[in-house]
Structure formats: structure tokens, C-alpha cells
Motif scaffolding. Structure first.
Motif, mmCIF file in Angstrom:
data_model
loop_
_atom_site.group_PDB
_atom_site.id
_atom_site.type_symbol
_atom_site.label_atom_id
_atom_site.label_comp_id
_atom_site.label_asym_id
_atom_site.label_seq_id
_atom_site.Cartn_x
_atom_site.Cartn_y
_atom_site.Cartn_z
ATOM 1 N N ASN A 184 0.886 -1.044 -0.092
ATOM 2 C CA ASN A 184 0.046 -0.052 -0.057
ATOM 3 C C ASN A 184 0.909 1.252 0.030
ATOM 4 O O ASN A 184 0.350 2.214 -0.640
ATOM 5 C CB ASN A 184 -1.041 -0.003 1.230
ATOM 6 N N GLU A 185 1.935 1.274 0.621
ATOM 7 C CA GLU A 185 2.934 2.205 0.884
ATOM 8 C C GLU A 185 3.485 2.602 -0.557
ATOM 9 O O GLU A 185 3.527 3.880 -0.923
ATOM 10 C CB GLU A 185 4.072 2.138 1.721
ATOM 11 N N VAL A 186 3.707 1.688 -1.425
ATOM 12 C CA VAL A 186 4.201 1.831 -2.832
ATOM 13 C C VAL A 186 3.075 2.563 -3.625
ATOM 14 O O VAL A 186 3.299 3.410 -4.553
ATOM 15 C CB VAL A 186 4.834 0.353 -3.470
ATOM 16 N N ALA A 187 2.060 2.072 -3.685
ATOM 17 C CA ALA A 187 1.021 2.614 -4.261
ATOM 18 C C ALA A 187 0.557 4.176 -3.974
ATOM 19 O O ALA A 187 0.301 4.872 -4.878
ATOM 20 C CB ALA A 187 -0.329 1.783 -4.372
ATOM 21 N N PHE A 188 0.695 4.404 -2.780
ATOM 22 C CA PHE A 188 0.591 5.719 -2.396
ATOM 23 C C PHE A 188 1.589 6.501 -2.901
ATOM 24 O O PHE A 188 1.479 7.831 -3.157
ATOM 25 C CB PHE A 188 0.491 5.880 -0.865
ATOM 26 N N LEU A 189 2.762 6.002 -2.591
ATOM 27 C CA LEU A 189 3.896 6.960 -3.182
ATOM 28 C C LEU A 189 3.837 7.006 -4.639
ATOM 29 O O LEU A 189 4.022 8.153 -5.111
ATOM 30 C CB LEU A 189 5.284 5.994 -2.832
#
Length: 70
Positions: free
Chosen positions: A2-7
Motif C-alpha cells: 500500500n505504501e508503494v501505491a500511495f507513493l
């Protein structure tokens, strides 16, 4: 994950105004460079200003009227 998608979403939102101005035919040369610098520092606020201040069809060239003798 999820952090990668948010980034990716955040980076896309930051880069999108730059791409819009680069592909725009509203400005040219140093004027476009100044808008790009403003967008890099102020992102979406500068893009909104760019879209409202700069004429939609770019600069309109003034045609000189040629006086004909006779």
C-alpha cells in the motif's frame, strides 16, 4: 504494498502539473521556464494560476496594416 501505491500516486500528482505545462502551447521560452519553476515550488496552486492567467490560445500576433499608395 500500500505504501508503494500511495507513493506512486503522490509522485504522479506532483509530476502531472509539470507535464501539463511542458506540453502546453500557451507559453514559450523563458515564460514557460518561469511557470515551471513556480509549479515545482507551488505545484497545484501554480497550475491553477497558469490555467487562469495565461490566454488559452497563447499570444496572438498583431498584424500590421500595410498602407497602399494609390
Amino acid at each position: 504494498m500500500n505504501e508503494v501505491a500511495f507513493l506512486i500516486i503522490v509522485l504522479s500528482a506532483y509530476i502531472l502539473p509539470v507535464v501539463i505545462v511542458l506540453n502546453s502551447k500557451r507559453t514559450q521560452g523563458h515564460e514557460k521556464n518561469a511557470w515551471l519553476i513556480g509549479i515545482i515550488f507551488f505545484s497545484w496552486l501554480a497550475l491553477v494560476m497558469y490555467l487562469t492567467i495565461v490566454p488559452k490560445h497563447g499570444r496572438v500576433k498583431k498584424h500590421r496594416k500595410i498602407k497602399m499608395k494609390g
